[in-house]
Design a protein around this motif. Structure first.
Motif, PDB file in Angstrom:
ATOM      1  N   THR A   1     -13.962   7.722   0.679  1.00 56.77           N
ATOM      2  CA  THR A   1     -12.759   8.539   0.830  1.00 56.77           C
ATOM      3  C   THR A   1     -11.984   8.425  -0.472  1.00 56.77           C
ATOM      4  OG1 THR A   1     -12.696   8.059   3.196  1.00 56.77           O
ATOM      5  CG2 THR A   1     -10.678   8.906   2.210  1.00 56.77           C
ATOM      6  N   SER A   2     -11.673   9.551  -1.086  1.00 56.43           N
ATOM      7  CA  SER A   2     -10.967   9.530  -2.372  1.00 56.43           C
ATOM      8  C   SER A   2      -9.490   9.172  -2.158  1.00 56.43           C
ATOM      9  CB  SER A   2     -11.069  10.897  -3.056  1.00 56.43           C
ATOM     10  OG  SER A   2     -10.267  11.840  -2.371  1.00 56.43           O
ATOM     11  N   TYR A   3      -8.839   8.838  -3.251  1.00 59.46           N
ATOM     12  CA  TYR A   3      -7.404   8.553  -3.186  1.00 59.46           C
ATOM     13  C   TYR A   3      -6.634   9.758  -2.653  1.00 59.46           C
ATOM     14  CZ  TYR A   3      -7.658   4.098  -5.663  1.00 59.46           C
ATOM     15  OH  TYR A   3      -7.910   2.803  -6.006  1.00 59.46           O
ATOM     16  N   ALA A   4      -7.000  10.966  -3.101  1.00 60.54           N
ATOM     17  CA  ALA A   4      -6.302  12.172  -2.639  1.00 60.54           C
ATOM     18  C   ALA A   4      -6.523  12.393  -1.146  1.00 60.54           C
ATOM     19  CB  ALA A   4      -6.772  13.389  -3.423  1.00 60.54           C
ATOM     20  N   GLU A   5      -7.759  12.192  -0.666  1.00 64.44           N
ATOM     21  CA  GLU A   5      -8.049  12.347   0.762  1.00 64.44           C
ATOM     22  C   GLU A   5      -7.288  11.314   1.592  1.00 64.44           C
ATOM     23  OE1 GLU A   5     -12.634  13.973   0.636  1.00 64.44           O
ATOM     24  OE2 GLU A   5     -12.260  11.840   0.334  1.00 64.44           O
ATOM     25  N   LEU A   6      -7.256  10.079   1.108  1.00 63.95           N
ATOM     26  CA  LEU A   6      -6.567   9.020   1.832  1.00 63.95           C
ATOM     27  C   LEU A   6      -5.060   9.264   1.872  1.00 63.95           C
ATOM     28  CD1 LEU A   6      -7.020   6.407   3.375  1.00 63.95           C
ATOM     29  CD2 LEU A   6      -6.818   5.173   1.207  1.00 63.95           C
ATOM     30  N   GLU A   7      -4.509   9.749   0.778  1.00 71.46           N
ATOM     31  CA  GLU A   7      -3.079  10.073   0.733  1.00 71.46           C
ATOM     32  C   GLU A   7      -2.757  11.200   1.712  1.00 71.46           C
ATOM     33  OE1 GLU A   7       1.000  10.374  -0.920  1.00 71.46           O
ATOM     34  OE2 GLU A   7      -0.402   8.856  -0.285  1.00 71.46           O
ATOM     35  N   ALA A   8      -3.606  12.242   1.755  1.00 72.60           N
ATOM     36  CA  ALA A   8      -3.391  13.350   2.687  1.00 72.60           C
ATOM     37  C   ALA A   8      -3.472  12.871   4.133  1.00 72.60           C
ATOM     38  CB  ALA A   8      -4.409  14.460   2.429  1.00 72.60           C
ATOM     39  N   LEU A   9      -4.450  12.034   4.435  1.00 74.83           N
ATOM     40  CA  LEU A   9      -4.589  11.492   5.784  1.00 74.83           C
ATOM     41  C   LEU A   9      -3.377  10.636   6.151  1.00 74.83           C
ATOM     42  CD1 LEU A   9      -6.186  10.971   8.372  1.00 74.83           C
ATOM     43  CD2 LEU A   9      -7.396   9.147   7.150  1.00 74.83           C
ATOM     44  N   SER A  10      -2.937   9.809   5.219  1.00 74.28           N
ATOM     45  CA  SER A  10      -1.764   8.964   5.438  1.00 74.28           C
ATOM     46  C   SER A  10      -0.519   9.808   5.727  1.00 74.28           C
ATOM     47  CB  SER A  10      -1.532   8.079   4.211  1.00 74.28           C
ATOM     48  OG  SER A  10      -0.334   7.360   4.319  1.00 74.28           O
ATOM     49  N   ASN A  11      -0.362  10.893   4.970  1.00 75.94           N
ATOM     50  CA  ASN A  11       0.791  11.779   5.181  1.00 75.94           C
ATOM     51  C   ASN A  11       0.734  12.472   6.540  1.00 75.94           C
ATOM     52  OD1 ASN A  11       1.978  11.126   2.746  1.00 75.94           O
ATOM     53  ND2 ASN A  11       1.005  12.813   1.654  1.00 75.94           N
ATOM     54  N   ARG A  12      -0.482  12.866   6.963  1.00 78.39           N
ATOM     55  CA  ARG A  12      -0.623  13.495   8.290  1.00 78.39           C
ATOM     56  C   ARG A  12      -0.278  12.506   9.407  1.00 78.39           C
ATOM     57  NH1 ARG A  12      -5.442  15.546   6.192  1.00 78.39           N
ATOM     58  NH2 ARG A  12      -6.704  14.338   7.641  1.00 78.39           N
TER      59      ARG A  12
ATOM     60  N   ALA B   1       0.587   6.651  -5.956  1.00 77.87           N
ATOM     61  CA  ALA B   1       0.293   6.519  -7.384  1.00 77.87           C
ATOM     62  C   ALA B   1      -1.207   6.669  -7.630  1.00 77.87           C
ATOM     63  CB  ALA B   1       0.784   5.168  -7.903  1.00 77.87           C
ATOM     64  N   GLY B   2      -2.026   6.083  -6.768  1.00 81.33           N
ATOM     65  CA  GLY B   2      -3.474   6.223  -6.901  1.00 81.33           C
ATOM     66  C   GLY B   2      -3.908   7.661  -6.743  1.00 81.33           C
ATOM     67  N   ALA B   3      -3.316   8.369  -5.785  1.00 77.46           N
ATOM     68  CA  ALA B   3      -3.655   9.777  -5.555  1.00 77.46           C
ATOM     69  C   ALA B   3      -3.261  10.640  -6.748  1.00 77.46           C
ATOM     70  CB  ALA B   3      -2.971  10.282  -4.284  1.00 77.46           C
ATOM     71  N   LYS B   4      -2.189  10.269  -7.417  1.00 77.38           N
ATOM     72  CA  LYS B   4      -1.732  11.046  -8.584  1.00 77.38           C
ATOM     73  C   LYS B   4      -2.575  10.740  -9.827  1.00 77.38           C
ATOM     74  CE  LYS B   4       2.312  11.996 -11.399  1.00 77.38           C
ATOM     75  NZ  LYS B   4       3.697  11.697 -11.680  1.00 77.38           N
ATOM     76  N   GLU B   5      -2.858   9.459 -10.068  1.00 70.58           N
ATOM     77  CA  GLU B   5      -3.545   9.059 -11.292  1.00 70.58           C
ATOM     78  C   GLU B   5      -5.066   9.164 -11.225  1.00 70.58           C
ATOM     79  OE1 GLU B   5      -2.309   5.463 -13.196  1.00 70.58           O
ATOM     80  OE2 GLU B   5      -0.230   5.752 -12.591  1.00 70.58           O
ATOM     81  N   ARG B   6      -5.641   9.020 -10.041  1.00 71.19           N
ATOM     82  CA  ARG B   6      -7.100   9.070  -9.909  1.00 71.19           C
ATOM     83  C   ARG B   6      -7.505   9.726  -8.585  1.00 71.19           C
ATOM     84  NH1 ARG B   6      -7.346   2.441  -9.864  1.00 71.19           N
ATOM     85  NH2 ARG B   6      -6.366   2.609 -11.853  1.00 71.19           N
ATOM     86  N   PRO B   7      -7.120  10.973  -8.382  1.00 68.91           N
ATOM     87  CA  PRO B   7      -7.301  11.643  -7.090  1.00 68.91           C
ATOM     88  C   PRO B   7      -8.738  11.713  -6.586  1.00 68.91           C
ATOM     89  CG  PRO B   7      -6.781  13.244  -8.787  1.00 68.91           C
ATOM     90  CD  PRO B   7      -6.592  11.888  -9.397  1.00 68.91           C
ATOM     91  N   ASP B   8      -9.710  11.861  -7.479  1.00 72.25           N
ATOM     92  CA  ASP B   8     -11.092  12.055  -7.044  1.00 72.25           C
ATOM     93  C   ASP B   8     -11.911  10.770  -6.963  1.00 72.25           C
ATOM     94  OD1 ASP B   8     -10.685  14.813  -6.858  1.00 72.25           O
ATOM     95  OD2 ASP B   8     -11.082  15.070  -8.991  1.00 72.25           O
ATOM     96  N   LEU B   9     -11.345   9.654  -7.389  1.00 72.81           N
ATOM     97  CA  LEU B   9     -12.085   8.388  -7.329  1.00 72.81           C
ATOM     98  C   LEU B   9     -12.032   7.802  -5.925  1.00 72.81           C
ATOM     99  CD1 LEU B   9     -11.080   6.649 -10.673  1.00 72.81           C
ATOM    100  CD2 LEU B   9     -13.169   7.875 -10.114  1.00 72.81           C
ATOM    101  N   PRO B  10     -13.055   7.036  -5.543  1.00 70.55           N
ATOM    102  CA  PRO B  10     -13.068   6.435  -4.203  1.00 70.55           C
ATOM    103  C   PRO B  10     -11.968   5.395  -4.042  1.00 70.55           C
ATOM    104  CG  PRO B  10     -15.245   6.307  -5.240  1.00 70.55           C
ATOM    105  CD  PRO B  10     -14.283   6.785  -6.281  1.00 70.55           C
ATOM    106  N   ALA B  11     -11.222   5.518  -2.968  1.00 72.01           N
ATOM    107  CA  ALA B  11     -10.205   4.529  -2.616  1.00 72.01           C
ATOM    108  C   ALA B  11     -10.765   3.571  -1.573  1.00 72.01           C
ATOM    109  CB  ALA B  11      -8.955   5.219  -2.072  1.00 72.01           C
TER     110      ALA B  11
ATOM    111  N   ILE C   1       0.813  -1.210   0.000  1.00 69.15           N
ATOM    112  CA  ILE C   1       0.000   0.000   0.000  1.00 69.15           C
ATOM    113  C   ILE C   1       0.850   1.264   0.000  1.00 69.15           C
ATOM    114  CG2 ILE C   1      -0.272   0.101   2.523  1.00 69.15           C
ATOM    115  CD1 ILE C   1      -2.990   0.934  -0.079  1.00 69.15           C
ATOM    116  N   ALA C   2       2.035   1.210   0.573  1.00 73.56           N
ATOM    117  CA  ALA C   2       2.904   2.391   0.622  1.00 73.56           C
ATOM    118  C   ALA C   2       3.288   2.854  -0.784  1.00 73.56           C
ATOM    119  CB  ALA C   2       4.157   2.098   1.453  1.00 73.56           C
ATOM    120  N   ALA C   3       3.400   1.946  -1.733  1.00 67.80           N
ATOM    121  CA  ALA C   3       3.721   2.320  -3.114  1.00 67.80           C
ATOM    122  C   ALA C   3       2.449   2.612  -3.906  1.00 67.80           C
ATOM    123  CB  ALA C   3       4.504   1.204  -3.792  1.00 67.80           C
ATOM    124  N   PHE C   4       1.358   1.940  -3.577  1.00 65.49           N
ATOM    125  CA  PHE C   4       0.125   2.068  -4.338  1.00 65.49           C
ATOM    126  C   PHE C   4      -0.596   3.384  -4.077  1.00 65.49           C
ATOM    127  CE2 PHE C   4      -4.430   1.455  -4.878  1.00 65.49           C
ATOM    128  CZ  PHE C   4      -4.471   0.941  -6.157  1.00 65.49           C
TER     129      PHE C   4
END
Length: 87
Positions: A53-64, A29-39, A23-26
């Motif tokens: 939760t979209s890929y972009a939202e999940l990536e932001a939460l993961s980074n926080r 990439a998901g946030a970049k290629e499909r930011p608004d789609l549900p993850a 998941i750390a690699a996925f």
């Protein structure tokens, strides 16, 4: 409930992610290629209600979360257990 064979591809593969990864690699990439789609899609509090939760939202939460762990001294390669309150 049907369990899918883990060797079966569920959707189109992200271009930036190799076939075997974690998941750390996925997630980036998901946030970049499909930011608004549900993850992640999960049931809501009422019957028939769903929360996504979209890929972009999940990536932001993961980074926080990663930043918070880093601020507490957790470093790459260190084992950590994270408890999350349901809800």
């Amino acid at each position: 409930m049907t369990v899918q064979d883990p060797s079966t591809q569920i959707g189109p593969r992200l271009r930036a992610v190799p076939a075997l990864t974690n998941i750390a690699a996925f997630l980036p990439a998901g946030a970049k290629e499909r930011p608004d789609l549900p993850a992640v899609v999960s049931p809501g509090k009422r019957p028939g209600e769903w929360h996504s939760t979209s890929y972009a939202e999940l990536e932001a939460l993961s980074n926080r979360i990663a930043s918070g762990l880093s601020a507490k001294g957790v470093t790459k390669g260190m084992r950590a257990c994270v408890f999350v309150k349901p809800g």
